[in-house]
Design a protein around this motif. Structure first.
Motif, PDB file in Angstrom:
ATOM      1  N   VAL A 154       0.838  -1.200   0.000  1.00 27.36           N
ATOM      2  CA  VAL A 154       0.000   0.000   0.000  1.00 27.36           C
ATOM      3  C   VAL A 154       0.873   1.250   0.000  1.00 27.36           C
ATOM      4  O   VAL A 154       0.657   2.191  -0.776  1.00 27.36           O
ATOM      5  CB  VAL A 154      -0.958  -0.003   1.207  1.00 27.36           C
ATOM      6  N   LEU A 155       1.868   1.275   0.873  1.00 26.98           N
ATOM      7  CA  LEU A 155       2.772   2.422   0.914  1.00 26.98           C
ATOM      8  C   LEU A 155       3.501   2.580  -0.413  1.00 26.98           C
ATOM      9  O   LEU A 155       3.646   3.694  -0.931  1.00 26.98           O
ATOM     10  CB  LEU A 155       3.779   2.253   2.050  1.00 26.98           C
ATOM     11  N   ALA A 156       3.958   1.461  -0.975  1.00 25.22           N
ATOM     12  CA  ALA A 156       4.673   1.517  -2.248  1.00 25.22           C
ATOM     13  C   ALA A 156       3.792   2.109  -3.343  1.00 25.22           C
ATOM     14  O   ALA A 156       4.258   2.884  -4.187  1.00 25.22           O
ATOM     15  CB  ALA A 156       5.148   0.123  -2.641  1.00 25.22           C
ATOM     16  N   ALA A 157       2.512   1.758  -3.341  1.00 22.13           N
ATOM     17  CA  ALA A 157       1.597   2.270  -4.354  1.00 22.13           C
ATOM     18  C   ALA A 157       1.458   3.786  -4.259  1.00 22.13           C
ATOM     19  O   ALA A 157       1.480   4.497  -5.271  1.00 22.13           O
ATOM     20  CB  ALA A 157       0.233   1.599  -4.212  1.00 22.13           C
ATOM     21  N   VAL A 158       1.319   4.303  -3.039  1.00 21.20           N
ATOM     22  CA  VAL A 158       1.179   5.751  -2.856  1.00 21.20           C
ATOM     23  C   VAL A 158       2.410   6.471  -3.382  1.00 21.20           C
ATOM     24  O   VAL A 158       2.323   7.456  -4.131  1.00 21.20           O
ATOM     25  CB  VAL A 158       0.946   6.085  -1.372  1.00 21.20           C
ATOM     26  N   PHE A 159       3.583   5.977  -2.999  1.00 26.48           N
ATOM     27  CA  PHE A 159       4.816   6.646  -3.423  1.00 26.48           C
ATOM     28  C   PHE A 159       5.054   6.459  -4.913  1.00 26.48           C
ATOM     29  O   PHE A 159       5.570   7.369  -5.577  1.00 26.48           O
ATOM     30  CB  PHE A 159       5.991   6.115  -2.606  1.00 26.48           C
ATOM     31  N   GLN A 167       3.622   4.613 -17.586  1.00 22.48           N
ATOM     32  CA  GLN A 167       4.064   3.487 -16.776  1.00 22.48           C
ATOM     33  C   GLN A 167       4.185   3.907 -15.317  1.00 22.48           C
ATOM     34  O   GLN A 167       4.586   5.027 -15.004  1.00 22.48           O
ATOM     35  CB  GLN A 167       5.420   2.982 -17.298  1.00 22.48           C
ATOM     36  N   VAL A 168       3.822   2.976 -14.426  1.00 16.51           N
ATOM     37  CA  VAL A 168       3.957   3.185 -12.985  1.00 16.51           C
ATOM     38  C   VAL A 168       4.981   2.225 -12.413  1.00 16.51           C
ATOM     39  O   VAL A 168       5.843   2.605 -11.620  1.00 16.51           O
ATOM     40  CB  VAL A 168       2.610   3.002 -12.254  1.00 16.51           C
ATOM     41  N   LEU A 208      -3.761  -4.083  -9.015  1.00 13.45           N
ATOM     42  CA  LEU A 208      -4.469  -2.801  -9.019  1.00 13.45           C
ATOM     43  C   LEU A 208      -3.649  -1.729  -9.729  1.00 13.45           C
ATOM     44  O   LEU A 208      -4.192  -0.931 -10.503  1.00 13.45           O
ATOM     45  CB  LEU A 208      -4.768  -2.370  -7.581  1.00 13.45           C
ATOM     46  N   LEU A 209      -2.352  -1.705  -9.491  1.00 10.85           N
ATOM     47  CA  LEU A 209      -1.510  -0.732 -10.181  1.00 10.85           C
ATOM     48  C   LEU A 209      -1.449  -1.028 -11.677  1.00 10.85           C
ATOM     49  O   LEU A 209      -1.354  -0.116 -12.501  1.00 10.85           O
ATOM     50  CB  LEU A 209      -0.101  -0.747  -9.583  1.00 10.85           C
ATOM     51  N   GLY A 210      -1.531  -2.316 -12.031  1.00  6.98           N
ATOM     52  CA  GLY A 210      -1.587  -2.668 -13.440  1.00  6.98           C
ATOM     53  C   GLY A 210      -2.837  -2.130 -14.103  1.00  6.98           C
ATOM     54  O   GLY A 210      -2.812  -1.692 -15.263  1.00  6.98           O
ATOM     55  N   SER A 211      -3.950  -2.132 -13.372  1.00  7.76           N
ATOM     56  CA  SER A 211      -5.201  -1.577 -13.907  1.00  7.76           C
ATOM     57  C   SER A 211      -5.070  -0.077 -14.139  1.00  7.76           C
ATOM     58  O   SER A 211      -5.572   0.459 -15.137  1.00  7.76           O
ATOM     59  CB  SER A 211      -6.357  -1.862 -12.947  1.00  7.76           C
ATOM     60  N   ILE A 212      -4.395   0.608 -13.219  1.00 14.27           N
ATOM     61  CA  ILE A 212      -4.193   2.054 -13.373  1.00 14.27           C
ATOM     62  C   ILE A 212      -3.294   2.338 -14.573  1.00 14.27           C
ATOM     63  O   ILE A 212      -3.541   3.276 -15.345  1.00 14.27           O
ATOM     64  CB  ILE A 212      -3.596   2.637 -12.081  1.00 14.27           C
TER      65      ILE A 212
END
Length: 453
Positions: free
Chosen positions: A47-52, A135-136, A95-99
């Motif tokens: 979760v933290l990694a996603a925010v950053f 890309q994220v 989820l990040l892949g969806s974004i």
């Protein structure tokens, strides 16, 4: 019979406290960990990694008018094989892949704008600077590849690694000097310049924000860090929860991934550009709370050495960044209109407590196991603890648990006591001691002269 050899070298570490996470993130972490049969520690790191990863240099945490921090974080998720690391991180990666997929829907507009700039710059520049898709997440550890991706995603990316082999590359020499210096810039979202291997042209980035989330078994991490340096290892937050109790399959819960995705999308839309970032400012109460944390940190650094001192030194930047992330997580799960508010006392104290009471014990557990200190270092550390604590009588467990944070077993603590006895710091306290002649003393008197040393 001496059973000290049965003791685990690493002492117990605290579980991740879910209280600092606002709802509904708290439930999502708990339910995801339950369904994956993994520690909540691992899930919350994702979760933290996603925010950053979504924010990077597109969001800045402003502590004072002259001090700001980017939302960049380096995390090392430590655990033995089959400890649940991969399963715990899988949901957030999806989820990040969806974004990413949503962002690429707009890549046609982005591609046309890039082509127009290339035509204006001339054919040679256009062929050299290829179009970079949205890309994220980056999985390729090659520095040049990451830099090319960041050139088209200026607010930054997250390097998501399931293998620790990349750690050995941080200090390797590159084609124009040490890659180590470039990685240090990535942590602070600074600028880098490197030469492309294909045509030897230069690639210059004014900002190079790269967050990292890496999973690694402790033994592999030890091999890599022993060959590295304190400056790089000190920038990581470590999470090493250890083996967890078995969770029956019937107790698994289904996490609301749709809700988590909407909250991530809301955070992602906040991030701007490195030249004009969204600014989260500390208010007066936040600055006062942070000042109190920094004062205690300064005192702790004076007593530390080596990697521990270097890690403590990065605490000021890390806590400020964590405070910004906690504010964004709380805002994303609320219905509050407008932008996130100022960072106040509540967010600062929550971030400081998280760093002090969770990440610090985990880091020390890693350092004690992965990069063990020498006997001389331990003796010096305990001697300083004796002086600072003002203790008059101590036990072996005091040395093992209080002075050395459970980084050694009982036998190691006894060896430290013998050395301190030889140096005149302590002596056996035989008054009321039932250990008997020839047996190790259970209690030790501290030399009163130490207080005036």
């Amino acid at each position: 019979m001496d059973v000290s050899i049965l003791e685990e070298e690493r002492g117990a570490v605290p579980p991740f406290p879910l209280d600092p996470l606002a709802q509904p993130w708290r439930d999502w972490v708990s339910d995801t960990a339950s369904s994956a049969g993994a520690p909540t520690d691992y899930v919350v790191q994702a979760v933290l990694a996603a925010v950053f990863g979504l924010c990077g240099a597109g969001v800045a945490v402003r502590i004072t008018p002259v001090w700001s921090e980017p939302l960049v974080l380096w995390q090392a998720v430590v655990g033995e094989s089959s400890s649940g690391k991969s399963s715990a991180l899988a949901s957030m990666r999806r989820l990040l892949g969806s974004i990413e997929a949503e962002c690429r829907v707009h890549d046609d507009v982005k591609r046309e704008a890039h082509a127009e700039r290339a035509r204006e710059a001339g054919s040679e520049a256009g062929s050299r600077d290829a179009f970079v898709r949205s890309q994220v997440i980056v999985a390729d550890t090659a520095l040049e590849t990451i830099a090319e991706i960041v050139s088209g995603n200026p607010r930054g990316v997250i390097l998501w690694c399931d293998e620790p082999a990349w750690l050995a590359q941080l200090g390797e020499a590159g084609n124009a000097g040490s890659n180590r210096a470039r990685w240090l810039e990535a942590w602070s979202a600074g600028g880098v310049t490197l030469k492309r291997r294909t045509d030897k042209s230069s690639l210059h980035l004014e900002r190079f924000p790269v967050s990292i989330l890496a999973t690694t078994p402790p033994d592999r991490l030890r091999e890599v860090l022993e060959e590295g340096d304190d400056g790089l290892a000190a920038r990581f937050l470590y999470a090493w929860p250890g083996l967890q109790p078995y969770r029956p399959l019937a107790n698994g819960k289904i996490a609301r991934d749709d809700e988590a995705l909407k909250m991530l999308q809301r955070i992602g839309r906040l991030a701007r550009t490195p030249d004009d970032p969204l600014v989260l400012s500390f208010d007066r109460h936040g600055v006062e709370a942070f000042d109190g944390f920094l004062a205690g940190l300064h005192a702790d650094r004076r007593k530390a050495e080596g990697l521990e001192a270097a890690w403590l030194g990065k605490g000021r930047s890390t806590v400020a960044r964590l405070a910004g992330a906690l504010e964004l997580l709380a805002w994303s799960g609320s219905d509050a209109p407008g932008l996130p508010g100022h960072i106040g006392r509540e967010q600062v104290e929550a971030a400081a407590a998280l760093w002090t009471n969770y990440f610090r014990p985990h880091a020390y557990a890693v350092f004690g196991r992965v990069m063990p200190t020498t006997s001389k270092d331990r003796v010096r550390r305990v001697a300083r603890w004796l002086k600072d604590s003002g203790a008059t009588v101590i036990s072996r467990e005091d040395i093992r648990c209080r002075a050395l944070g459970r980084t050694i077993n009982a036998e190691g603590a006894q060896e430290v006591l013998y050395r301190l006895h030889f140096l005149g710091f302590v002596r056996p306290d035989r008054a009321g001691d039932q250990a008997g002649p020839g047996r190790p003393a259970r209690r030790w008197q501290v030399n009163p002269a130490l207080a005036d040393a």
